[in-house]
Design an enzyme around this catalytic site. Structure first.
Site, PDB file in Angstrom:
ATOM      1  N   THR A 238      -5.379  18.627  27.921  1.00 19.79           N
ATOM      2  CA  THR A 238      -6.002  18.387  26.623  1.00 19.79           C
ATOM      3  C   THR A 238      -4.891  18.493  25.599  1.00 19.79           C
ATOM      4  OG1 THR A 238      -8.069  19.453  27.329  1.00 19.79           O
ATOM      5  CG2 THR A 238      -7.655  19.439  24.973  1.00 19.79           C
TER       6      THR A 238
ATOM      7  N   ARG B 143     -20.000  15.146  32.680  1.00 12.43           N
ATOM      8  CA  ARG B 143     -19.548  16.513  32.398  1.00 12.43           C
ATOM      9  C   ARG B 143     -18.861  16.560  31.033  1.00 12.43           C
ATOM     10  NH1 ARG B 143     -14.339  19.021  31.118  1.00 12.43           N
ATOM     11  NH2 ARG B 143     -14.385  21.140  31.897  1.00 12.43           N
TER      12      ARG B 143
HETATM   13  N1  GLY Z   1     -10.488  22.078  27.931  1.00 12.05           N
HETATM   14  C1  GLY Z   1     -10.707  20.776  28.396  1.00 12.05           C
HETATM   15  C2  GLY Z   1     -11.849  20.628  29.297  1.00 12.05           C
HETATM   16  O1  GLY Z   1     -12.242  21.577  29.958  1.00 12.05           O
HETATM   17  O2  GLY Z   1     -12.373  19.554  29.376  1.00 12.05           O
END
Ligand code: GLY
Length: 357
Positions: A208, A236
């Protein structure tokens, strides 16, 4: 470092030979508070902090703020560089796809001066979800749009649908399918025929970029953008687009955001809590460590713990307070983060809760 009663080892470090090895014996004792406060550093002028993949992003963000851009506009322009980078397999174009081979992106923005936020989750085919998240903030009464609705909204605003799956990310995904199980019909290629870099990327990481920004007047804002967990179940959603989890700011206090295992963050609302800890007087690194400690205490599934009872996953926070102190904190160290201010663009060591053996 000392063994804890429970047989777990916890300590705070910034880098080898610096503050590493402060033992904690339950709770977060005064010694840890004092130590971690010293590892929040004072920035100068406009400041941006980001995950380690954000060196060019923090440079762009600080340049923008110096030129008079609003901190959030500058932050978004910074992460747009990483969203467009095909070599970053954790964000935007070239991000690793879901288990069906489709790239799904999450992003959110929060603007300190107005305390308004916008987000998109599970959006497909749009290279710059952070820009769409910002349009949710500025042009709607909503905070979060998901899936097909988010895509339709982006297209209404003139965004073009693009294939975000690069050859590299397609090959990694295919290799994952081939290697995933020895009780299905997929056969992995001989290891010696596969680029070792690709072979190793088949692990299920989360990646990320989070970027927190504070301009020279002390206004704060933040943005997080991601392609999320590698090979996730379609639909998700991680922590990145959830205000209070993947990012949060309060213009009277500061700004924080995360990278790493989203599920752990979602169940502890860490970015909100980190800003609250800063409101109570903690330094940025100290606040980041305190929320990581909360996550560690609340992690009780055996498959998420190592043999010493420590979380076996990564989670990091990047933080700036209104006064310009900044820091980062990682579940596991050594770890680094990107920082830009009047002293230049650089990587610095993050504080950490546990040290890798
Ligand atoms: N922190 C990024 C994710 O879990 O999608």
């Amino acid at each position: 470092m000392d063994e804890m009663k429970q047989g777990r080892r916890e300590f705070i470090g910034v880098s080898a030979g610096a503050a590493a090895g402060i033992a904690l014996a339950g709770g977060l004792p005064e010694i840890a508070r004092a130590q971690s406060a010293t590892i929040s550093r004072q920035g100068r002028g406009a400041i941006a902090v980001a995950s380690g993949n954000g060196l060019e992003a923090v440079r762009r963000a600080v340049d923008g703020m110096r030129a008079g851009e609003d901190a959030l506009d500058a932050a978004i322009a910074g992460v747009n560089i990483v969203e467009a980078d095909p070599d970053d397999i954790t964000v935007g174009y070239g991000g690793l796809p879901n288990e069906n081979g489709i790239v799904e992106l999450d992003s959110a923005v929060m603007h300190g001066p107005t305390h308004r936020a916008g987000a998109v989750a599970s959006i497909r085919s749009i290279m710059h979800p952070s820009r769409v998240a910002n349009l949710v903030r500025t042009t709607t009464d909503h905070v979060l749009l998901v899936g097909q609705g988010a895509l339709e909204f982006a297209k209404m605003h003139g965004f073009k649908e693009e294939d975000l799956l690069t050859e590299k990310s397609r090959k990694i995904w295919l290799l994952w399918k081939q290697k995933m199980s020895d009780v299905d019909d997929w056969l992995p290629p001989p290891k010696e025929e596969v680029d070792p870099d690709l072979w190793n990327m088949v692990e299920r990481f989360t990646g990320t970029i989070h970027l927190s920004a504070r301009d020279a007047q002390g206004e704060v804002s933040c943005v997080t953008t991601t392609s999320g967990l590698f090979f996730k179940i379609p639909g998700r959603v991680g922590d990145s687009p959830i205000i209070g989890a993947g990012l949060y700011c309060d213009n009277r206090v500061g700004t924080a955001g995360s990278t790493g295992r989203g599920e752990a963050n979602l169940q502890n609302l860490c970015s909100y809590q980190a800003v609250e800890f800063m409101r109570q007087g903690m330094g940025p690194s100290e606040a980041g460590l305190e929320v990581l400690k909360r996550v560690a205490e609340n992690t009780n599934r055996s498959d998420l713990l190592d043999e010493q009872g420590r979380p076996n996953f990564g989670l990091k926070f990047y933080l700036i307070d209104k006064q310009g102190r900044y820091g980062a904190a990682s579940m596991w160290g050594p770890a680094d983060f990107a920082i830009a201010d009047d002293d230049g663009v650089r990587k610095e060591a993050a504080a950490f809760l546990y040290e890798r053996d």
